[in-house]
Design a protein around this motif. Sequence first.
Motif, short mmCIF file in Angstrom:
data_model
loop_
_atom_site.label_atom_id
_atom_site.label_comp_id
_atom_site.label_asym_id
_atom_site.label_seq_id
_atom_site.Cartn_x
_atom_site.Cartn_y
_atom_site.Cartn_z
N SER A 10 -11.41 -22.93 -1.23
CA SER A 10 -11.36 -23.67 0.01
C SER A 10 -12.63 -23.89 0.70
O SER A 10 -13.25 -25.05 1.24
N ALA A 33 -8.82 -22.62 4.67
CA ALA A 33 -7.54 -22.58 4.05
C ALA A 33 -6.52 -23.11 4.98
O ALA A 33 -5.46 -23.55 4.52
N GLU A 47 -14.60 -32.20 -5.82
CA GLU A 47 -13.47 -31.80 -6.46
C GLU A 47 -13.50 -31.56 -7.80
O GLU A 47 -13.02 -30.67 -8.65
N SER A 81 0.01 -29.01 -8.55
CA SER A 81 0.03 -28.27 -7.14
C SER A 81 -0.43 -28.93 -6.04
O SER A 81 -0.12 -28.80 -4.89
N ARG A 129 -3.23 -28.61 -4.62
CA ARG A 129 -4.04 -27.52 -4.01
C ARG A 129 -5.43 -26.85 -5.02
O ARG A 129 -4.81 -26.28 -5.71
N ASP A 158 -4.67 -23.04 -4.73
CA ASP A 158 -3.61 -22.42 -5.65
C ASP A 158 -3.75 -22.47 -7.09
O ASP A 158 -3.68 -21.68 -7.83
N ARG A 200 7.09 -31.62 -3.17
CA ARG A 200 5.61 -31.03 -3.19
C ARG A 200 5.00 -32.42 -3.92
O ARG A 200 5.13 -32.57 -4.96
N ARG A 211 -0.84 -35.39 -7.02
CA ARG A 211 -2.05 -36.23 -6.91
C ARG A 211 -2.06 -37.45 -7.62
O ARG A 211 -1.53 -37.37 -8.75
#
Length: 510
Positions: A42, A49, A130, A157, A159, A162, A184, A187
């Motif tokens: 993060s 985070a 990313e 996810s 994230r 994670d 959830r 993307r």
Amino acid sequence: MLLCDVVTTSASVAATRSRLAKVEAIAGLLRRAGDQVGTVVSYLAGAPAQGRIGAGWRTLVGLSVPPAQEPTLTVAAVDTTLGEVAVTSGKGSAARRTTLLEGLFGAATADEQRFLLRLLTGELRQGALEGVMLDAIAAAGDDTVGKQEVRRAFMLSGRLADTATAALTGGAAALAGFGLTLGRPIRPMLASPGESLAEALAMGECVVEYKLDGARIQVHKDGDDVHVYTRTLREITGAVPELVDLVRALDCRTAVLDGETLALDDGGRPRPFQETMSRFGATVERELPLHPYFFDCVHLDGTDLVDAPLRERNAALHRAVGDALVIPGVLAPTGEQAEQVLADALERGHEGVVVKDLDSAYQAGRRGKAWRKIKPVHTLDLVVLAAEWGHGRRTGYLSNLHLGARDPDGGPPVMVGKTFKGLTDELLAWQTTEFPTHETHRDDWAVHLRPRLVVEIALDGVQVSTRYPGGVALRFARVVRYRPDKQPADADTIDAVRALLPGAEAAGRG
């Protein structure tokens, strides 16, 4: 792990232009991070985070605490303190946050203080975007962890932290454990610009759909429980009750739908994009209803369809929502039919069309050739770097924009031009009020900004130029609109700008 290890790695990543060197440096750090790997990821990605911790920019830059002489501050201690700051609320909370932050900064060395300030103000741009982070996570994992497994887990996810924790603690088996979970968001898959409709159709059997001038939405339905998310995965369920009611009434039990929503005028034509976006932050009774159009279905009634080809997902979409809510288009069209779809889309006030390979799986974040957007006018999403004070009737207003393209290797945006064209009186007034809230410094003629704001620019082309560091300059650039639904990481890259140079496509094929 000590915070100084993260700070040192951050500095080394920022100091190199080599993507491979960035990946190797981050991967080495992640291997040593232990149970703090998620927090470290993060931080290197440029955000705590906890996300926003409730302390504003003025509070943070106003901290004046002597630095520690030796590095003793741990990543775990930083994370704990920021967690306390984030949950502090109520009477006296501002003073309590300041006290906590002063304690944190007092335990940090001068280099660590600078790192924390940039981290908490969103100024940490060391080049760990990313794509670099995902490659580093794959490199840091064991022999079972590959880039494809990491990217798929991240898509599901949503994230990085994670994904990294799973990759480094459980390898490929843990990454495979990420599945599509109702409620959830995943993307979104992205389209890349296409040169022409004929070129896009050459990919093979495809579907040609309207490219709407709307806002991306992702909808999750689990019985009567419905959630709506933006392209940045921000939940807006409470702001769009008419969409929730519509999805709740669909003849399916569970679904995850991808689409666009927009406000329409009485003639069925799209209202200005800003009017659609204004609804996403609404907290009062709606006055401008939104209409959804869906173009993908990645889950339906207990079956995940992420890995299924688009032809199967398209059939599921029609079963889920019915023809009236599917975005207009033609499946497997002839060239003449595809041209008619494009003409119809433009006639109805939309941007163009998207051509999609019917054999393609749903791949989040990929701007490959599976989805190609075709517009009659070139547009780019660029970052505003600065604005010059206007002259004449624009005296007193921030006007001429300095525009930057994203560096794909994570460096600062690369300036590619300026423009004051297309700015309405309303936009001039907004810029003059908004830009100082993003200000880093100013001189006699311009206000320089932190790279936060994304603006859509129309242009007639690109030319070679030594005036700007990217070696290219925009031709006849004009403002179309601001894109509050996009982050700087969503802006077009300098490579995408250079690809618009005359002969670039042919040179690439050569």
